[in-house]
Design an enzyme around this catalytic site. Structure first.
Site, mmCIF file in Angstrom:
data_model
loop_
_atom_site.group_PDB
_atom_site.id
_atom_site.type_symbol
_atom_site.label_atom_id
_atom_site.label_comp_id
_atom_site.label_asym_id
_atom_site.label_seq_id
_atom_site.Cartn_x
_atom_site.Cartn_y
_atom_site.Cartn_z
ATOM 1 N N MET A 191 76.810 -66.622 49.660
ATOM 2 C CA MET A 191 77.573 -65.742 50.541
ATOM 3 C C MET A 191 78.050 -64.509 49.773
ATOM 4 O O MET A 191 78.998 -63.836 50.181
ATOM 5 C CB MET A 191 78.744 -66.494 51.174
ATOM 6 C CG MET A 191 78.286 -67.566 52.148
ATOM 7 S SD MET A 191 79.488 -68.017 53.420
ATOM 8 C CE MET A 191 80.804 -68.688 52.426
ATOM 9 N N HIS A 246 79.168 -64.724 41.047
ATOM 10 C CA HIS A 246 79.780 -65.010 39.756
ATOM 11 C C HIS A 246 78.737 -65.699 38.877
ATOM 12 O O HIS A 246 77.579 -65.883 39.281
ATOM 13 C CB HIS A 246 81.044 -65.863 39.925
ATOM 14 C CG HIS A 246 80.845 -67.094 40.765
ATOM 15 N ND1 HIS A 246 80.040 -68.152 40.373
ATOM 16 C CD2 HIS A 246 81.343 -67.441 41.983
ATOM 17 C CE1 HIS A 246 80.065 -69.090 41.293
ATOM 18 N NE2 HIS A 246 80.835 -68.695 42.291
ATOM 19 N N HIS A 281 76.623 -68.577 40.390
ATOM 20 C CA HIS A 281 75.485 -68.125 41.192
ATOM 21 C C HIS A 281 74.343 -67.647 40.300
ATOM 22 O O HIS A 281 73.172 -67.968 40.526
ATOM 23 C CB HIS A 281 75.889 -66.948 42.090
ATOM 24 C CG HIS A 281 76.881 -67.264 43.148
ATOM 25 N ND1 HIS A 281 78.075 -66.595 43.269
ATOM 26 C CD2 HIS A 281 76.862 -68.188 44.151
ATOM 27 C CE1 HIS A 281 78.739 -67.063 44.299
ATOM 28 N NE2 HIS A 281 78.036 -68.039 44.846
ATOM 29 N N GLY A 316 74.730 -75.627 43.830
ATOM 30 C CA GLY A 316 75.657 -76.065 42.792
ATOM 31 C C GLY A 316 76.443 -77.286 43.208
ATOM 32 O O GLY A 316 76.694 -77.520 44.401
ATOM 33 N N GLU A 317 76.852 -78.077 42.218
ATOM 34 C CA GLU A 317 77.603 -79.311 42.485
ATOM 35 C C GLU A 317 79.057 -79.059 42.844
ATOM 36 O O GLU A 317 79.746 -79.998 43.237
ATOM 37 C CB GLU A 317 77.519 -80.247 41.276
ATOM 38 C CG GLU A 317 76.162 -80.908 41.100
ATOM 39 C CD GLU A 317 76.165 -81.962 40.021
ATOM 40 O OE1 GLU A 317 77.090 -81.962 39.175
ATOM 41 O OE2 GLU A 317 75.248 -82.802 40.004
ATOM 42 N N SER A 362 84.290 -69.693 41.753
ATOM 43 C CA SER A 362 84.193 -69.568 43.205
ATOM 44 C C SER A 362 84.408 -68.116 43.567
ATOM 45 O O SER A 362 85.188 -67.413 42.920
ATOM 46 C CB SER A 362 85.258 -70.435 43.880
ATOM 47 O OG SER A 362 85.352 -70.140 45.269
ATOM 48 N N SER A 363 83.744 -67.676 44.617
ATOM 49 C CA SER A 363 83.967 -66.315 45.100
ATOM 50 C C SER A 363 85.425 -66.129 45.520
ATOM 51 O O SER A 363 85.963 -65.022 45.436
ATOM 52 C CB SER A 363 83.038 -66.015 46.273
ATOM 53 O OG SER A 363 81.692 -66.128 45.872
#
Length: 282
Positions: free
Chosen positions: A30, A34, A37, A149-150, A187-188
């Site tokens: 989305m 970072h 990603h 991602g986990e 996290s974004s």
């Protein structure tokens, strides 16, 4: 770097590659990229002939309109970050109308109960939105491998179940959680935190690590109680939930069974921003 805004153009570009049996790696995001990603992106580039990264803030997976409105949208900066890694990335940055064609609603999915646990309880409709966008992106891109991602472990399990139930020919690669230097899961949403909150966010992973040590010698209920008590010492946080669940079924457990793998799942608010994390317990 090729940037597509329309699925018809992207499909037309990818179709000959599919017929040539080129491997297509796909990293759905989305945006507000970072290092987590970018680690998925690098893995896809190393393992595939072609790599597609999507950047789309999907409205149907937000049950909180305020969260959707405030979600960071940084396409220009995201493209710059990708460009520093490779100019061979294909970017799909569609509009809502391109994805949903004027009907911005979720399909309904059943994931054999995975959707009713944790995030499913606290974010009604969320996993219908996730399933809708992931299924549509898979149909548009037709990847051979997709990277997740986990950090969103429940989402990862649900995507695997989606692929199984709909017999979608894609391999799902699960990748480890990337963390900031202080342990806060990348996290974004971290971009919305003040520097002080970002610093204090280190407590989340610290408490999860302590919970893992407790779980080795104490009961499920004692471990949960420990986490709840620890967060009472940190009034800046509001603990939404901490649950210990079977990694495969995501069902919360009350008694440890030696043959099962367990994971601790957490959701907390700080500065009214919701953060999630998880840790393997055994």
């Amino acid at each position: 770097m090729l940037i597509f805004n329309k699925k018809s153009d992207l499909s037309a570009f990818l179709s000959p590659l599919t017929h040539q049996n080129k491997s297509i790696g796909f990293v759905p995001t989305m945006g507000a990229l970072h290092d987590g990603h970018l680690s998925l992106l690098k893995k896809s580039l190393a393992e595939n002939d072609v790599t597609v990264m999507s950047i789309f803030v999907n409205p149907t997976q937000f049950n909180n309109p305020d969260d959707l409105e405030k979600y960071p949208r940084t396409l220009e900066e995201d493209v710059k970050k990708m460009g520093k890694i490779s100019d061979a990335i294909i970017v799909y940055a569609p509009s809502v109308s391109d994805i949903y064609e004027g009907n911005t609603v979720s399909e309904s999915f059943e994931y054999e109960g995975l959707e009713h646990q944790m995030e499913g309880q606290h974010r009604p409709g969320h996993f219908n939105g996730v399933g809708t966008i992931v299924k549509r992106l898979f149909e548009i891109i037709k990847p051979t491998t997709a990277y997740f991602g986990e950090k969103d472990f429940q989402q990862l399990q649900i995507v695997k179940k989606l692929v199984e139930l709909y017999a979608i020919p894609v391999e799902i690669m699960e990748c480890p959680i990337f963390r900031e230097a202080n342990g806060l899961a990348m996290s974004s949403r971290n971009e919305r935190l003040s520097p002080d909150a970002r610093k204090k966010g280190a407590a989340i992973f610290e408490i999860l690590q302590q919970a893992k040590l407790k779980f080795a010698n104490q009961s499920v209920s004692e471990t949960i109680q420990f986490v709840q008590n620890e967060f009472k010492k940190h009034p800046e946080f509001e603990l939404e939930y901490f649950e210990i669940a079977d990694e495969t079924t995501l069902l919360s457990t009350e008694v440890k069974e030696p043959t099962k793998k367990y994971r601790g799942f957490i959701a907390v608010f700080i500065e009214k921003i919701r953060l999630i994390d998880n840790i393997s317990l055994n």
